[in-house]
Design a protein around this motif. Sequence first.
Motif, PDB file in Angstrom:
ATOM      1  N   ASP A  14      -7.687  -3.810  91.633  1.00 28.97           N
ATOM      2  CA  ASP A  14      -6.296  -3.428  91.372  1.00 28.97           C
ATOM      3  C   ASP A  14      -5.602  -4.396  90.416  1.00 28.97           C
ATOM      4  O   ASP A  14      -4.400  -4.256  90.160  1.00 28.97           O
ATOM      5  N   LYS A  15      -6.359  -5.408  89.945  1.00 26.90           N
ATOM      6  CA  LYS A  15      -5.847  -6.413  89.008  1.00 26.90           C
ATOM      7  C   LYS A  15      -4.718  -7.245  89.593  1.00 26.90           C
ATOM      8  O   LYS A  15      -3.838  -7.723  88.891  1.00 26.90           O
ATOM      9  N   LYS A  16      -4.775  -7.405  90.912  1.00 21.50           N
ATOM     10  CA  LYS A  16      -3.843  -8.318  91.569  1.00 21.50           C
ATOM     11  C   LYS A  16      -4.414  -9.731  91.618  1.00 21.50           C
ATOM     12  O   LYS A  16      -3.691 -10.687  91.900  1.00 21.50           O
ATOM     13  N   LEU A  17      -5.709  -9.842  91.367  1.00 21.15           N
ATOM     14  CA  LEU A  17      -6.398 -11.135  91.245  1.00 21.15           C
ATOM     15  C   LEU A  17      -7.245 -11.114  89.982  1.00 21.15           C
ATOM     16  O   LEU A  17      -7.804 -10.074  89.621  1.00 21.15           O
ATOM     17  N   THR A  18      -7.343 -12.263  89.341  1.00 25.08           N
ATOM     18  CA  THR A  18      -8.229 -12.399  88.183  1.00 25.08           C
ATOM     19  C   THR A  18      -9.389 -13.276  88.610  1.00 25.08           C
ATOM     20  O   THR A  18      -9.242 -14.494  88.758  1.00 25.08           O
ATOM     21  N   GLY A  19     -10.520 -12.654  88.856  1.00 27.36           N
ATOM     22  CA  GLY A  19     -11.658 -13.425  89.328  1.00 27.36           C
ATOM     23  C   GLY A  19     -12.868 -12.537  89.542  1.00 27.36           C
ATOM     24  O   GLY A  19     -12.867 -11.346  89.217  1.00 27.36           O
ATOM     25  N   VAL A  20     -13.918 -13.175  90.117  1.00 29.47           N
ATOM     26  CA  VAL A  20     -15.185 -12.483  90.359  1.00 29.47           C
ATOM     27  C   VAL A  20     -15.675 -12.854  91.750  1.00 29.47           C
ATOM     28  O   VAL A  20     -15.598 -14.023  92.161  1.00 29.47           O
ATOM     29  N   LEU A  21     -16.205 -11.852  92.475  1.00 26.04           N
ATOM     30  CA  LEU A  21     -16.830 -12.117  93.768  1.00 26.04           C
ATOM     31  C   LEU A  21     -18.322 -12.337  93.557  1.00 26.04           C
ATOM     32  O   LEU A  21     -19.042 -11.411  93.171  1.00 26.04           O
ATOM     33  N   ALA A  22     -18.779 -13.559  93.770  1.00 26.03           N
ATOM     34  CA  ALA A  22     -20.207 -13.858  93.703  1.00 26.03           C
ATOM     35  C   ALA A  22     -20.765 -13.678  95.111  1.00 26.03           C
ATOM     36  O   ALA A  22     -20.859 -14.628  95.891  1.00 26.03           O
ATOM     37  N   GLN A  23     -21.137 -12.435  95.436  1.00 21.65           N
ATOM     38  CA  GLN A  23     -21.529 -12.131  96.812  1.00 21.65           C
ATOM     39  C   GLN A  23     -22.823 -12.816  97.204  1.00 21.65           C
ATOM     40  O   GLN A  23     -23.035 -13.160  98.368  1.00 21.65           O
ATOM     41  N   GLY A  24     -23.721 -13.014  96.228  1.00 21.53           N
ATOM     42  CA  GLY A  24     -24.974 -13.697  96.536  1.00 21.53           C
ATOM     43  C   GLY A  24     -24.743 -15.130  96.981  1.00 21.53           C
ATOM     44  O   GLY A  24     -25.458 -15.660  97.842  1.00 21.53           O
ATOM     45  N   GLU A  25     -23.710 -15.744  96.420  1.00 26.96           N
ATOM     46  CA  GLU A  25     -23.389 -17.127  96.788  1.00 26.96           C
ATOM     47  C   GLU A  25     -22.284 -17.206  97.833  1.00 26.96           C
ATOM     48  O   GLU A  25     -21.984 -18.287  98.337  1.00 26.96           O
ATOM     49  N   GLY A  26     -21.665 -16.065  98.120  1.00 22.26           N
ATOM     50  CA  GLY A  26     -20.592 -16.056  99.114  1.00 22.26           C
ATOM     51  C   GLY A  26     -19.350 -16.768  98.630  1.00 22.26           C
ATOM     52  O   GLY A  26     -18.661 -17.417  99.418  1.00 22.26           O
ATOM     53  N   ARG A  27     -19.053 -16.640  97.335  1.00 22.04           N
ATOM     54  CA  ARG A  27     -17.909 -17.353  96.767  1.00 22.04           C
ATOM     55  C   ARG A  27     -16.998 -16.407  95.999  1.00 22.04           C
ATOM     56  O   ARG A  27     -17.418 -15.358  95.533  1.00 22.04           O
ATOM     57  N   LEU A  28     -15.773 -16.855  95.880  1.00 21.63           N
ATOM     58  CA  LEU A  28     -14.793 -16.187  95.028  1.00 21.63           C
ATOM     59  C   LEU A  28     -14.453 -17.140  93.898  1.00 21.63           C
ATOM     60  O   LEU A  28     -13.958 -18.255  94.128  1.00 21.63           O
ATOM     61  N   MET A  29     -14.749 -16.745  92.670  1.00 17.38           N
ATOM     62  CA  MET A  29     -14.451 -17.576  91.494  1.00 17.38           C
ATOM     63  C   MET A  29     -13.245 -16.993  90.778  1.00 17.38           C
ATOM     64  O   MET A  29     -13.262 -15.829  90.360  1.00 17.38           O
ATOM     65  N   LEU A  30     -12.197 -17.773  90.696  1.00 13.25           N
ATOM     66  CA  LEU A  30     -10.942 -17.343  90.100  1.00 13.25           C
ATOM     67  C   LEU A  30     -10.834 -17.828  88.665  1.00 13.25           C
ATOM     68  O   LEU A  30     -11.253 -18.939  88.342  1.00 13.25           O
ATOM     69  N   HIS A  31     -10.287 -16.986  87.827  1.00 15.40           N
ATOM     70  CA  HIS A  31     -10.079 -17.332  86.429  1.00 15.40           C
ATOM     71  C   HIS A  31      -8.594 -17.474  86.150  1.00 15.40           C
ATOM     72  O   HIS A  31      -7.767 -16.792  86.768  1.00 15.40           O
ATOM     73  N   THR A  32      -8.301 -18.360  85.239  1.00  9.44           N
ATOM     74  CA  THR A  32      -6.912 -18.490  84.810  1.00  9.44           C
ATOM     75  C   THR A  32      -6.529 -17.268  83.996  1.00  9.44           C
ATOM     76  O   THR A  32      -7.286 -16.829  83.132  1.00  9.44           O
ATOM     77  N   GLU A  33      -5.395 -16.719  84.311  1.00 15.42           N
ATOM     78  CA  GLU A  33      -4.955 -15.541  83.578  1.00 15.42           C
ATOM     79  C   GLU A  33      -4.740 -15.913  82.114  1.00 15.42           C
ATOM     80  O   GLU A  33      -4.049 -16.888  81.802  1.00 15.42           O
ATOM     81  N   PRO A  34      -5.363 -15.172  81.201  1.00 12.64           N
ATOM     82  CA  PRO A  34      -5.235 -15.520  79.777  1.00 12.64           C
ATOM     83  C   PRO A  34      -3.803 -15.329  79.289  1.00 12.64           C
ATOM     84  O   PRO A  34      -3.141 -14.346  79.634  1.00 12.64           O
ATOM     85  N   ASN A  35      -3.360 -16.325  78.503  1.00 12.23           N
ATOM     86  CA  ASN A  35      -2.023 -16.224  77.922  1.00 12.23           C
ATOM     87  C   ASN A  35      -2.087 -15.323  76.694  1.00 12.23           C
ATOM     88  O   ASN A  35      -2.915 -15.521  75.810  1.00 12.23           O
ATOM     89  N   GLU A  36      -1.230 -14.332  76.681  1.00 13.50           N
ATOM     90  CA  GLU A  36      -1.220 -13.420  75.548  1.00 13.50           C
ATOM     91  C   GLU A  36      -0.583 -14.097  74.337  1.00 13.50           C
ATOM     92  O   GLU A  36       0.520 -14.653  74.427  1.00 13.50           O
ATOM     93  N   ASP A  37      -1.339 -14.079  73.232  1.00 12.83           N
ATOM     94  CA  ASP A  37      -0.862 -14.699  71.991  1.00 12.83           C
ATOM     95  C   ASP A  37      -0.090 -13.657  71.185  1.00 12.83           C
ATOM     96  O   ASP A  37      -0.660 -12.655  70.751  1.00 12.83           O
ATOM     97  N   PRO A  38       1.195 -13.871  70.956  1.00 15.22           N
ATOM     98  CA  PRO A  38       1.968 -12.880  70.194  1.00 15.22           C
ATOM     99  C   PRO A  38       1.481 -12.723  68.752  1.00 15.22           C
ATOM    100  O   PRO A  38       1.712 -11.686  68.131  1.00 15.22           O
TER     101      PRO A  38
END
Length: 429
Positions: free
Chosen positions: A377-401
């Motif tokens: 739903d794009k409420k989080l920016t990240g990836v679920l690494a299910q094999g490792e049992g982790r949630l890796m979050l990414h910094t939301e990219p800043n939009e360059d005007p």
Amino acid sequence: MQAAFDAASELQGAAKSDALVAILTGFADAPLGEAGVRLKEDCIYALATLNVGSGNFDFVVGLLSTAAPFFALVAKAKVAKIVRRLLEIVGESGPGTLDLQADLCGRVIAWCVAEKRTFLRQRVECRLVAIDFERAKYDAALTLVNRLLRELKKLDDKQLLVETHLSEARLHAALQNIPKAKAALTAARANGNAVYVGPSLQAQLDEMSGTLHCEEQDYHTAHSYFLEAYEGYDGLDDGPRATRCLKYMLLCQILQEPEPGSARSATASLDAATAAATSKQYVKYAGPQLDAMAGVARAAKARSLEAFEATTSRYGAELQADLLIKHHLGLLYDTILENNLAKIIEPFSCVEIDRVAELIALPKPKVEKKLAQMILDKKLTGVLAQGEGRLMLHTEPNEDPTYEASLAVIKNTADVVESLFGRAEALDS
């Protein structure tokens, strides 16, 4: 006849029933005046009340045959009134008799067909639709209501069309088919403009409007409609329906977001809902129903999943039996869960799902499923690494005007070049 009825009223049990039947079937040779008709009508009601109280529902059905000679002597409108009152007496025996009421309606419909009582049959079928709605037999109810609507449109019975379209709107709303529910409600109101709509039916129409606005998450408008419906039911001293509308009003206050530009906060709405649930204004409707909504308001204010689950567990019967409240409390629970998850994972760039589940005190599969839904739903920016049992979050990219501006320049340049080519071709020709 009056003396015999008074004497029968003093008896108890089977003796009273036999005496009342004797009055109903007796005096066949005596001319029935207005008083005699009223007495026999009272006999039918007394017999129905007596046998429903003892659980003898078959006797109530048999009254149609027992009273047949009497029915032949009075107007059809009077017979229709008596039969509808018999159904009401059975309905007043409690919600646990829905199957019996449906069976009784089926037998009455068969009797109406045999006696060619079309108007009464349609009335009873409309009641059967409402009973099937209460029994959650939506497919059967929709089939019946569609056939009934075709008949009523040919007869142009506006009053019954209003009630039937209202039942249709309830069925579609229960099936989450909101566009069809709105169309049915609009048809009910359109037919209602041509006839007198009583206070009870008007309150039901307002309640249905509030329900549909609530389903569309327009809680401000829904609250207004529920308030109108509540005032209608309160004026009629219809306690159960007035209490239901009060619950819906509190639900809207719990769920509604502040209007844009309003100084009123979401916390203020929750405080208002809690205060209303314990207000002296609604003291005559106080009880578990309003206590349940006050508990939900407190849990929502605290944003506590634990308090929310404790409330829904304690007041399960009051909260889960109503489709509207059950659906929207599910949405509220999801919102609280998302807010709690977002708060927990905010400090991390990479976190184990087990740790998140431990902090929020929920099973890991449930947390993992919710995190995946939030990412989709794009409420989080990240990836679920299910094999490792982790949630890796990414910094939301800043939009360059600059990027957007460059694309706009390129588009405008392309438009200019195409325009110049067009003019050049026009000159060559």
